[in-house]
Design a protein around this motif. Structure first.
Motif, mmCIF file in Angstrom:
data_model
loop_
_atom_site.group_PDB
_atom_site.id
_atom_site.type_symbol
_atom_site.label_atom_id
_atom_site.label_comp_id
_atom_site.label_asym_id
_atom_site.label_seq_id
_atom_site.Cartn_x
_atom_site.Cartn_y
_atom_site.Cartn_z
ATOM 1 N N VAL A 1 0.824 -1.311 -0.134
ATOM 2 C CA VAL A 1 -0.099 0.039 -0.021
ATOM 3 C C VAL A 1 0.972 1.265 0.128
ATOM 4 O O VAL A 1 0.585 2.275 -0.731
ATOM 5 C CB VAL A 1 -1.002 0.025 1.119
ATOM 6 N N LYS A 2 1.815 1.193 0.668
ATOM 7 C CA LYS A 2 2.720 2.406 0.812
ATOM 8 C C LYS A 2 3.485 2.595 -0.379
ATOM 9 O O LYS A 2 3.779 3.685 -0.858
ATOM 10 C CB LYS A 2 3.798 1.920 1.865
ATOM 11 N N LEU A 3 3.763 1.465 -1.223
ATOM 12 C CA LEU A 3 4.517 1.711 -2.394
ATOM 13 C C LEU A 3 3.623 1.939 -3.704
ATOM 14 O O LEU A 3 3.940 2.198 -4.612
ATOM 15 C CB LEU A 3 5.405 0.416 -2.863
ATOM 16 N N GLY A 4 2.238 2.069 -3.254
ATOM 17 C CA GLY A 4 1.226 2.086 -4.411
ATOM 18 C C GLY A 4 0.967 1.041 -5.270
ATOM 19 O O GLY A 4 0.836 1.516 -6.479
ATOM 20 N N LEU A 5 1.390 0.039 -4.901
ATOM 21 C CA LEU A 5 1.445 -1.263 -5.979
ATOM 22 C C LEU A 5 0.028 -2.212 -6.086
ATOM 23 O O LEU A 5 0.053 -2.913 -6.966
ATOM 24 C CB LEU A 5 2.609 -2.164 -5.301
ATOM 25 N N LEU A 6 -1.028 -1.793 -5.210
ATOM 26 C CA LEU A 6 -2.250 -2.499 -5.377
ATOM 27 C C LEU A 6 -2.919 -1.935 -6.170
ATOM 28 O O LEU A 6 -3.031 -0.693 -6.351
ATOM 29 C CB LEU A 6 -2.741 -2.115 -3.896
ATOM 30 N N VAL A 7 -3.293 -2.651 -7.308
ATOM 31 C CA VAL A 7 -4.068 -2.171 -8.744
ATOM 32 C C VAL A 7 -5.278 -2.367 -8.418
ATOM 33 O O VAL A 7 -6.044 -2.073 -9.724
ATOM 34 C CB VAL A 7 -3.491 -2.911 -9.859
ATOM 35 N N VAL A 8 -5.955 -2.859 -7.525
ATOM 36 C CA VAL A 8 -7.560 -2.600 -7.279
ATOM 37 C C VAL A 8 -7.905 -2.049 -5.935
ATOM 38 O O VAL A 8 -7.069 -1.697 -5.115
ATOM 39 C CB VAL A 8 -8.060 -4.502 -7.177
ATOM 40 N N ASP A 9 -9.175 -1.758 -5.851
ATOM 41 C CA ASP A 9 -9.782 -1.135 -4.521
ATOM 42 C C ASP A 9 -9.826 -2.065 -3.443
ATOM 43 O O ASP A 9 -9.465 -1.768 -2.478
ATOM 44 C CB ASP A 9 -11.074 -0.373 -5.052
ATOM 45 N N ASP A 10 -10.191 -3.342 -3.760
ATOM 46 C CA ASP A 10 -10.338 -4.515 -2.655
ATOM 47 C C ASP A 10 -9.771 -5.789 -3.554
ATOM 48 O O ASP A 10 -9.558 -5.733 -4.683
ATOM 49 C CB ASP A 10 -11.582 -4.397 -2.160
ATOM 50 N N LEU A 11 -9.666 -6.611 -2.626
ATOM 51 C CA LEU A 11 -9.011 -8.051 -3.036
ATOM 52 C C LEU A 11 -10.022 -8.869 -3.627
ATOM 53 O O LEU A 11 -9.961 -10.038 -3.633
ATOM 54 C CB LEU A 11 -8.238 -8.571 -1.994
ATOM 55 N N THR A 12 -11.552 -8.347 -3.515
ATOM 56 C CA THR A 12 -12.521 -9.573 -4.065
ATOM 57 C C THR A 12 -12.201 -9.904 -5.754
ATOM 58 O O THR A 12 -11.968 -9.194 -6.426
ATOM 59 C CB THR A 12 -13.905 -8.837 -3.879
ATOM 60 N N GLY A 13 -12.117 -11.294 -5.511
ATOM 61 C CA GLY A 13 -12.243 -11.726 -7.030
ATOM 62 C C GLY A 13 -10.534 -11.989 -7.080
ATOM 63 O O GLY A 13 -10.404 -12.565 -8.155
ATOM 64 N N TYR A 14 -9.648 -11.771 -6.354
ATOM 65 C CA TYR A 14 -8.232 -11.871 -6.567
ATOM 66 C C TYR A 14 -7.702 -12.885 -5.824
ATOM 67 O O TYR A 14 -8.055 -12.907 -4.431
ATOM 68 C CB TYR A 14 -7.638 -10.513 -6.606
ATOM 69 N N ASP A 15 -6.851 -13.912 -6.119
ATOM 70 C CA ASP A 15 -6.298 -14.711 -5.188
ATOM 71 C C ASP A 15 -5.086 -15.243 -5.519
ATOM 72 O O ASP A 15 -4.353 -14.475 -6.490
ATOM 73 C CB ASP A 15 -7.125 -15.996 -5.286
ATOM 74 N N HIS A 16 -4.406 -16.463 -5.325
ATOM 75 C CA HIS A 16 -3.118 -16.756 -5.667
ATOM 76 C C HIS A 16 -2.737 -17.039 -6.935
ATOM 77 O O HIS A 16 -1.681 -17.526 -7.435
ATOM 78 C CB HIS A 16 -2.925 -18.068 -4.573
ATOM 79 N N SER A 17 -3.797 -16.906 -7.953
ATOM 80 C CA SER A 17 -3.684 -17.280 -9.427
ATOM 81 C C SER A 17 -4.065 -16.034 -9.981
ATOM 82 O O SER A 17 -3.788 -16.270 -11.502
ATOM 83 C CB SER A 17 -4.385 -18.584 -9.888
ATOM 84 N N LYS A 18 -4.566 -15.061 -9.570
ATOM 85 C CA LYS A 18 -4.876 -13.921 -10.227
ATOM 86 C C LYS A 18 -4.305 -12.602 -9.532
ATOM 87 O O LYS A 18 -4.851 -12.231 -8.281
ATOM 88 C CB LYS A 18 -6.481 -13.765 -10.156
ATOM 89 N N PRO A 19 -3.179 -12.054 -10.138
ATOM 90 C CA PRO A 19 -2.718 -10.871 -9.427
ATOM 91 C C PRO A 19 -3.361 -9.661 -8.842
ATOM 92 O O PRO A 19 -4.177 -9.148 -10.052
ATOM 93 C CB PRO A 19 -1.522 -10.401 -10.404
ATOM 94 N N ALA A 20 -3.363 -9.241 -7.894
ATOM 95 C CA ALA A 20 -3.951 -7.840 -7.471
ATOM 96 C C ALA A 20 -2.943 -6.674 -7.356
ATOM 97 O O ALA A 20 -3.508 -5.725 -6.938
ATOM 98 C CB ALA A 20 -4.845 -8.281 -6.284
ATOM 99 N N ILE A 21 -1.708 -7.009 -7.629
ATOM 100 C CA ILE A 21 -0.668 -6.245 -7.351
ATOM 101 C C ILE A 21 0.153 -6.070 -8.684
ATOM 102 O O ILE A 21 0.208 -6.911 -9.569
ATOM 103 C CB ILE A 21 0.029 -6.377 -6.091
ATOM 104 N N ARG A 22 0.901 -5.252 -8.739
ATOM 105 C CA ARG A 22 1.970 -5.040 -9.679
ATOM 106 C C ARG A 22 3.438 -5.064 -8.947
ATOM 107 O O ARG A 22 3.289 -4.754 -7.783
ATOM 108 C CB ARG A 22 1.954 -4.055 -10.580
#
Length: 476
Positions: free
Chosen positions: A401-422
């Motif tokens: 969060v501090k680095l601004g790498l979360l690319v979604v507003d929340d983690l719903t629908g994202y998991d260990h096979s679908k990236p939510a970050i860069r």
């Protein structure tokens, strides 16, 4: 009083082990595990509170639909409902609770899952969910029902979040202290489970879960273990664990076990005593088991006794093939320790299931390449390559969060096979592509295919299960 517990038909995930929220479809060599958390709650409710009318359903595994769920509600007419949720499915699960509450207003609904350990008040408020539990949820959920039945105010029940209709807000009570001694817990009530649905992947035989101890002293920045069960390891006695094995084998005929613990081999004396207890009761000739471990807790003596006692596979969380990455995530292991652990297990005829993670904040293509090559060097029997999911409550979540790498507003629908970050160097699409490549390069290498072909020639019973998981790989 009627209590109904279920995994909802909102996705097939590893739900009950709150720190582990993996979609089964994204795993290469793992079958669904039984909802042993519900069975544990049932055991507690029966023995401590005298509750007899308890029902458990696992809709994703049983192939159940929302129509089936409503039919079960109309048939059971439950007083209390406990639903296991995950961060990726939390909004769907909360919406389901809201709909059910409208149709069954007298029923009290309880959500459980890792999402509520450090957050979740917004979900409780938005959907006006009656209760959520956090901490040791099997203990807390059981106490919640028992105390509500005795007229105790929610404000005086620890380890819960509840919706105060008068104040129109969610309230979090202080955490409950961790339970000790674990030997005082009743065994999970597996009579309420469809045990035949939970299988050992390579043989198709029923396999169940036994939790041998709770807590983790290590400080991996991505992991929820310390949040879920604390940093002090609390062990069941070897005798108590083997009593449960004996009970399950004699009552249900189950001979395959998964010992669930954050690090099964953390205490050498305990591991050897457990192994000897299994052998002394003659169970080593009747059962087989698997477990998970850390590479820095594997040595010759431990592994020798584990093999004698029926262990056939050990899962190892290695995470990265780059030492700097391992240091930054505070894994506390070295690449040489990983090499040595795999070597020892192989020498004793125990298969290895190696887990790696891709998408750490500082990771570049070069570091991912090193991880893929290291996995191939280790020559494991099975592999998993997970995408990092920064769960709230972990140190790495705050850093991302501090680095601004979360690319979604929340983690719903994202998991260990679908990236939510860069990462600082990779896009989500590149992370996903590298994961797919890692799976292909390990499982489809000439050396790996040759090894599995030899196994199938020696053990023809492996042909069908290996073919099944091979098809799953092609769909990942």
């Amino acid at each position: 009083m009627k209590v109904f517990m279920f995994n909802p038909p909102t996705g097939l995930y590893i739900r009950g082990e709150d720190r582990c929220q993996v979609p089964v479809k994204g795993l290469t060599a793992t079958a669904p595990r039984p909802p042993i958390d519900f069975a544990q709650i049932a055991g507690i409710l029966k023995e401590w509170y005298g509750v007899r009318d308890i029902y458990i359903k696992d809709y994703p595994v049983e192939g159940g639909t929302f129509k089936d769920l409503y039919a079960d509600f109309n048939r059971i007419q439950p007083d209390y409902v406990i639903i296991s949720t995950t961060t990726p499915t939390i909004l769907k699960d909360a919406q389901l609770v809201k709909q059910l509450k409208e149709d069954f207003p007298e029923t009290i609904f309880v959500l459980k899952g890792a999402h509520f350990y450090t957050t979740g008040e917004d979900i409780i408020s938005r959907y006006q969910v009656d209760f959520a539990v956090y901490g040791e949820t099997d203990i807390v959920a059981s106490e919640l029902i028992g105390k509500l039945e005795n007229g105790v105010s929610p404000y005086n029940i620890r380890g819960i979040i509840f919706y105060d209709h008068n104040a129109q807000r969610a309230v979090r009570t202080p955490p409950r202290e961790f339970f000790e001694p674990l030997d005082d817990l009743p065994f999970p009530d597996r009579s309420l489970l469809r045990n035949e649905l939970y299988i050992r992947p390579d043989t198709g035989e029923p396999q169940t879960t036994i939790q041998s101890h709770r807590g983790c002293p290590f400080k991996c920045t991505y992991c929820l273990s310390r949040v879920v069960y604390g940093n002090k390891v609390r062990f069941r006695s070897p005798q108590n664990v083997v009593d449960e094995i004996e009970h399950v084998y004699e009552k249900f005929g189950i001979r395959n076990f998964f010992f669930r613990a954050d690090t099964f081999t953390i205490n050498k004396k305990w591991v050897i005593e457990l192994s000897k207890e299994i052998i002394e009761r003659g169970l080593h000739e009747k059962i087989q088991w698997v477990t998970n471990s850390r590479v820095d807790t594997i040595d010759e003596e431990r592994v020798k006794w584990m093999k004698k006692a029926g262990c056939w596979l050990v899962s190892l969380g290695i995470e990265s093939g780059n030492q700097e990455i391992l240091n930054r995530i505070k894994k506390g292991i070295t690449l040489d320790q990983a090499r040595n652990a795999v070597k020892i297990l192989k020498e004793h005829g125990i298969k290895t299931y190696l887990f790696f993670m891709l998408g750490f904040p500082w990771e570049s293509r070069k570091e991912v390449e090193e991880t893929i090559q290291f996995a191939k060097e280790l020559d494991g029997d099975f592999y998993e390559f997970h995408v990092l999911v920064p769960f709230p409550g972990t140190e790495i979540y705050d850093e991302i969060v501090k680095l601004g790498l979360l690319v979604v507003d929340d983690l719903t629908g994202y998991d260990h096979s679908k990236p939510a970050i860069r990462t600082l160097h990779l896009t989500p699409e590149e992370i996903e592509e590298l994961r797919e490549r890692a799976i292909r390069e390990t499982y489809l290498s000439t050396r790996y295919l040759k090894k599995k072909a030899i196994e199938m020639l020696k053990q023809p019973r492996l042909i069908l299960p290996y073919a099944k998981y091979g098809l799953r790989l092609l769909k990942l």
